[in-house]
Design a protein around this motif. Sequence first.
Motif, PDB file in Angstrom:
ATOM      1  N   ILE A   1      45.079  31.609  45.848  1.00 48.74           N
ATOM      2  CA  ILE A   1      44.064  30.962  45.019  1.00 48.74           C
ATOM      3  C   ILE A   1      43.530  31.988  44.021  1.00 48.74           C
ATOM      4  N   PHE A   2      43.491  31.588  42.758  1.00 49.77           N
ATOM      5  CA  PHE A   2      43.061  32.497  41.698  1.00 49.77           C
ATOM      6  C   PHE A   2      41.645  32.181  41.246  1.00 49.77           C
ATOM      7  N   GLY A   3      40.899  33.248  40.935  1.00 56.38           N
ATOM      8  CA  GLY A   3      39.637  33.077  40.253  1.00 56.38           C
ATOM      9  C   GLY A   3      39.876  32.826  38.774  1.00 56.38           C
ATOM     10  N   ALA A   4      38.802  32.491  38.083  1.00 57.26           N
ATOM     11  CA  ALA A   4      38.918  32.158  36.657  1.00 57.26           C
ATOM     12  C   ALA A   4      39.113  33.389  35.777  1.00 57.26           C
ATOM     13  N   GLY A   5      38.855  34.578  36.349  1.00 54.99           N
ATOM     14  CA  GLY A   5      39.107  35.802  35.592  1.00 54.99           C
ATOM     15  C   GLY A   5      37.876  36.345  34.892  1.00 54.99           C
ATOM     16  N   THR A   6      37.861  37.671  34.741  1.00 54.25           N
ATOM     17  CA  THR A   6      36.830  38.363  33.964  1.00 54.25           C
ATOM     18  C   THR A   6      37.502  39.008  32.768  1.00 54.25           C
ATOM     19  N   ARG A   7      36.977  38.694  31.576  1.00 52.34           N
ATOM     20  CA  ARG A   7      37.514  39.315  30.356  1.00 52.34           C
ATOM     21  C   ARG A   7      36.898  40.694  30.182  1.00 52.34           C
ATOM     22  N   LEU A   8      37.729  41.687  30.013  1.00 47.86           N
ATOM     23  CA  LEU A   8      37.300  43.068  29.819  1.00 47.86           C
ATOM     24  C   LEU A   8      37.669  43.518  28.410  1.00 47.86           C
TER      25      LEU A   8
ATOM     26  N   GLU B   1      37.227  28.710  47.432  1.00 49.96           N
ATOM     27  CA  GLU B   1      36.920  29.167  46.091  1.00 49.96           C
ATOM     28  C   GLU B   1      37.044  30.674  45.976  1.00 49.96           C
ATOM     29  N   VAL B   2      37.394  31.105  44.778  1.00 53.65           N
ATOM     30  CA  VAL B   2      37.364  32.517  44.398  1.00 53.65           C
ATOM     31  C   VAL B   2      36.530  32.585  43.122  1.00 53.65           C
ATOM     32  N   GLU B   3      35.436  33.344  43.184  1.00 49.27           N
ATOM     33  CA  GLU B   3      34.483  33.356  42.095  1.00 49.27           C
ATOM     34  C   GLU B   3      34.465  34.708  41.399  1.00 49.27           C
ATOM     35  N   GLN B   4      34.460  34.653  40.087  1.00 46.27           N
ATOM     36  CA  GLN B   4      34.355  35.868  39.276  1.00 46.27           C
ATOM     37  C   GLN B   4      33.395  35.608  38.129  1.00 46.27           C
ATOM     38  N   ASN B   5      32.729  36.657  37.684  1.00 41.92           N
ATOM     39  CA  ASN B   5      31.932  36.577  36.476  1.00 41.92           C
ATOM     40  C   ASN B   5      32.899  36.528  35.289  1.00 41.92           C
ATOM     41  N   SER B   6      32.741  35.514  34.432  1.00 43.75           N
ATOM     42  CA  SER B   6      33.726  35.334  33.357  1.00 43.75           C
ATOM     43  C   SER B   6      33.640  36.398  32.283  1.00 43.75           C
ATOM     44  N   GLY B   7      32.475  37.119  32.239  1.00 40.84           N
ATOM     45  CA  GLY B   7      32.325  38.141  31.207  1.00 40.84           C
ATOM     46  C   GLY B   7      31.983  37.502  29.864  1.00 40.84           C
ATOM     47  N   PRO B   8      32.281  38.202  28.767  1.00 38.61           N
ATOM     48  CA  PRO B   8      33.087  39.429  28.743  1.00 38.61           C
ATOM     49  C   PRO B   8      32.302  40.657  29.202  1.00 38.61           C
ATOM     50  N   LEU B   9      33.044  41.576  29.820  1.00 39.23           N
ATOM     51  CA  LEU B   9      32.519  42.872  30.187  1.00 39.23           C
ATOM     52  C   LEU B   9      33.009  43.861  29.132  1.00 39.23           C
TER      53      LEU B   9
ATOM     54  N   CYS C   1      34.379  40.153  42.609  1.00 38.08           N
ATOM     55  CA  CYS C   1      34.938  38.863  43.018  1.00 38.08           C
ATOM     56  C   CYS C   1      34.397  38.522  44.408  1.00 38.08           C
ATOM     57  N   THR C   2      34.049  37.275  44.613  1.00 39.99           N
ATOM     58  CA  THR C   2      33.706  36.806  45.956  1.00 39.99           C
ATOM     59  C   THR C   2      34.611  35.639  46.310  1.00 39.99           C
ATOM     60  N   TYR C   3      34.788  35.438  47.610  1.00 38.16           N
ATOM     61  CA  TYR C   3      35.682  34.373  48.060  1.00 38.16           C
ATOM     62  C   TYR C   3      35.043  33.634  49.223  1.00 38.16           C
ATOM     63  N   SER C   4      35.462  32.399  49.413  1.00 40.38           N
ATOM     64  CA  SER C   4      34.788  31.553  50.407  1.00 40.38           C
ATOM     65  C   SER C   4      35.491  31.520  51.756  1.00 40.38           C
ATOM     66  N   ASP C   5      36.788  31.812  51.787  1.00 43.42           N
ATOM     67  CA  ASP C   5      37.557  31.692  53.029  1.00 43.42           C
ATOM     68  C   ASP C   5      37.374  32.947  53.882  1.00 43.42           C
ATOM     69  N   ARG C   6      36.541  32.851  54.890  1.00 51.20           N
ATOM     70  CA  ARG C   6      36.192  34.010  55.709  1.00 51.20           C
ATOM     71  C   ARG C   6      37.397  34.621  56.426  1.00 51.20           C
ATOM     72  N   GLY C   7      38.426  33.824  56.666  1.00 55.02           N
ATOM     73  CA  GLY C   7      39.593  34.327  57.379  1.00 55.02           C
ATOM     74  C   GLY C   7      40.650  34.979  56.506  1.00 55.02           C
ATOM     75  N   SER C   8      40.402  35.059  55.209  1.00 55.56           N
ATOM     76  CA  SER C   8      41.401  35.601  54.290  1.00 55.56           C
ATOM     77  C   SER C   8      41.765  37.035  54.644  1.00 55.56           C
ATOM     78  N   GLN C   9      43.049  37.357  54.456  1.00 54.83           N
ATOM     79  CA  GLN C   9      43.560  38.667  54.846  1.00 54.83           C
ATOM     80  C   GLN C   9      44.211  39.432  53.698  1.00 54.83           C
ATOM     81  N   SER C  10      44.566  38.725  52.629  1.00 61.93           N
ATOM     82  CA  SER C  10      45.330  39.352  51.550  1.00 61.93           C
ATOM     83  C   SER C  10      44.638  39.082  50.224  1.00 61.93           C
ATOM     84  N   PHE C  11      44.448  40.176  49.455  1.00 66.75           N
ATOM     85  CA  PHE C  11      43.654  40.098  48.236  1.00 66.75           C
ATOM     86  C   PHE C  11      44.378  40.837  47.123  1.00 66.75           C
ATOM     87  N   PHE C  12      44.303  40.274  45.938  1.00 65.28           N
ATOM     88  CA  PHE C  12      45.105  40.781  44.833  1.00 65.28           C
ATOM     89  C   PHE C  12      44.279  40.836  43.544  1.00 65.28           C
TER      90      PHE C  12
END
Lengths: 113, 111
Positions: free
Chosen positions: B100-107, B3-11, B23-34
């Motif tokens: 894997i994409f999070g649901a996004g935060t609206r700004l 999972e990739v978790e984000q606060n949906s906002g709006p901010l 953003c937080t993520y569940s896969d402890r071994g992840s190496q690449s973030f965008f």
Amino acid sequence: EPEVTQTPSHQVTQMGQEVILRCVPISNHLYFYWYRQILGQKVEFLVSFYNNEISEKSEIFDDQFSVERPDGSNFTLKIRSTKLEDSAMYFCASSEEIGAGYTFGSGTRLTVV
Amino acid sequence: QKEVEQNSGPLSVPEGAIASLNCTYSDRGSQSFFWYRQYSGKSPELIMFIYSNGDKEDGRFTAQLNKASQYVSLLIRDSQPSDSATYLCAVKDTGGFKTIFGAGTRLFVKA
């Protein structure tokens, strides 16, 4: 700047019909992907394609879906027997390397009626 | 299920302020973030990537990564109304080819 091209931009189809969504990835990219985004929801992975074969597919990507790279430039997603719940924005993306960021196409909005 | 978790906002931030997206993520071994920016009705656009712990700056954008806490953030300095969009956090899956994409935060940046 190089871009990923998708056609058509909008496709309306009747339930049960087949559709083909087309993409031209960036020419020096090696990894190709299809994602979809149902309105208001996450961008979700469908399939990745590398070295002329599927490298990974999601649970969504069942027998209803297929991908092809018929001529070294085009990358197509075929959806057979479309259902109402297939209505979504479909994005093609490509990347230069595994683990690199994606360049997305502008998307095809598929509406199944 | 990774999972990739984000606060949906709006901010909502005023023009010229710093916007902070998390953003937080569940896969402890992840190496690449965008981080991708997605305007309404448009496709995601890559704005930042980060692979190592710490900060990475590009213009008005700073990405921060803390692998121990499984936490990624994006700071936008001198926010402009044109920055109003949904910001998607994305994490490369260590076990496969996909991101894997999070649901996004609206700004919203108010002029």
